[in-house]
Design a protein around this motif. Structure first.
Motif, mmCIF file in Angstrom:
data_model
loop_
_atom_site.group_PDB
_atom_site.id
_atom_site.type_symbol
_atom_site.label_atom_id
_atom_site.label_comp_id
_atom_site.label_asym_id
_atom_site.label_seq_id
_atom_site.Cartn_x
_atom_site.Cartn_y
_atom_site.Cartn_z
ATOM 1 N N CYS A 1 -0.821 8.897 -1.039
ATOM 2 C CA CYS A 1 -2.062 8.166 -0.764
ATOM 3 C C CYS A 1 -3.140 8.606 -1.755
ATOM 4 O O CYS A 1 -3.338 9.810 -1.966
ATOM 5 C CB CYS A 1 -2.522 8.443 0.666
ATOM 6 S SG CYS A 1 -4.166 7.766 1.038
ATOM 7 N N TYR B 1 -6.244 8.611 -1.326
ATOM 8 C CA TYR B 1 -7.385 9.184 -0.612
ATOM 9 C C TYR B 1 -7.079 10.583 -0.079
ATOM 10 O O TYR B 1 -7.761 11.541 -0.392
ATOM 11 C CB TYR B 1 -7.794 8.306 0.583
ATOM 12 C CG TYR B 1 -8.324 6.956 0.217
ATOM 13 C CD1 TYR B 1 -9.643 6.785 -0.173
ATOM 14 C CD2 TYR B 1 -7.504 5.830 0.273
ATOM 15 C CE1 TYR B 1 -10.142 5.547 -0.496
ATOM 16 C CE2 TYR B 1 -7.984 4.584 -0.056
ATOM 17 C CZ TYR B 1 -9.308 4.444 -0.441
ATOM 18 O OH TYR B 1 -9.779 3.218 -0.772
ATOM 19 N N CYS C 1 -3.647 3.187 4.828
ATOM 20 C CA CYS C 1 -2.826 4.397 4.850
ATOM 21 C C CYS C 1 -2.513 4.737 6.301
ATOM 22 O O CYS C 1 -3.391 4.704 7.167
ATOM 23 C CB CYS C 1 -3.581 5.554 4.193
ATOM 24 S SG CYS C 1 -2.783 7.161 4.379
ATOM 25 N N ASN D 1 -7.477 4.615 5.357
ATOM 26 C CA ASN D 1 -8.254 3.988 4.291
ATOM 27 C C ASN D 1 -7.438 2.871 3.648
ATOM 28 O O ASN D 1 -6.205 2.953 3.572
ATOM 29 C CB ASN D 1 -8.641 5.026 3.235
ATOM 30 C CG ASN D 1 -9.785 5.892 3.689
ATOM 31 O OD1 ASN D 1 -10.859 5.395 4.018
ATOM 32 N ND2 ASN D 1 -9.564 7.185 3.726
ATOM 33 N N ILE E 1 -5.642 0.661 0.890
ATOM 34 C CA ILE E 1 -4.998 0.909 -0.392
ATOM 35 C C ILE E 1 -4.545 -0.423 -0.971
ATOM 36 O O ILE E 1 -3.908 -1.216 -0.278
ATOM 37 C CB ILE E 1 -3.758 1.812 -0.218
ATOM 38 C CG1 ILE E 1 -4.133 3.126 0.449
ATOM 39 C CG2 ILE E 1 -3.080 2.065 -1.556
ATOM 40 C CD1 ILE E 1 -2.925 3.932 0.902
ATOM 41 N N SER F 1 -7.111 3.162 -4.846
ATOM 42 C CA SER F 1 -8.072 3.246 -3.749
ATOM 43 C C SER F 1 -9.047 2.069 -3.899
ATOM 44 O O SER F 1 -9.287 1.582 -4.993
ATOM 45 C CB SER F 1 -8.831 4.577 -3.795
ATOM 46 O OG SER F 1 -9.553 4.691 -4.997
#
Length: 60
Positions: A8, A10, A32, A37, A39, A57
């Motif tokens: 990920c 983030y 995610c 968050n 993606i 991101s």
């Protein structure tokens, strides 16, 4: 469909995602499974084989 693992952008955790090789190039947004968050995912397939995979991101 097959499962692909990646990091990920983030939280840096390894997450998995199911990818559909029936569409050669696609871009979509998926959250995610660890940090939730969004993606941007861009897999590329050639003859049902994954030949490219990029995640970005999405700045909020």
């Amino acid at each position: 469909m097959f499962e692909h693992y990646f990091q990920c952008p983030y939280c840096w955790e390894e997450v998995s995602m199911l990818l559909d090789p029936s569409i050669s190039q696609q871009t979509y947004v998926e959250d995610c499974e660890v940090c939730c968050n969004p993606i941007e995912v861009t897999p590329q397939f050639q003859e049902n084989e994954l030949v490219g995979f990029d995640v970005q991101s999405i700045e909020q």
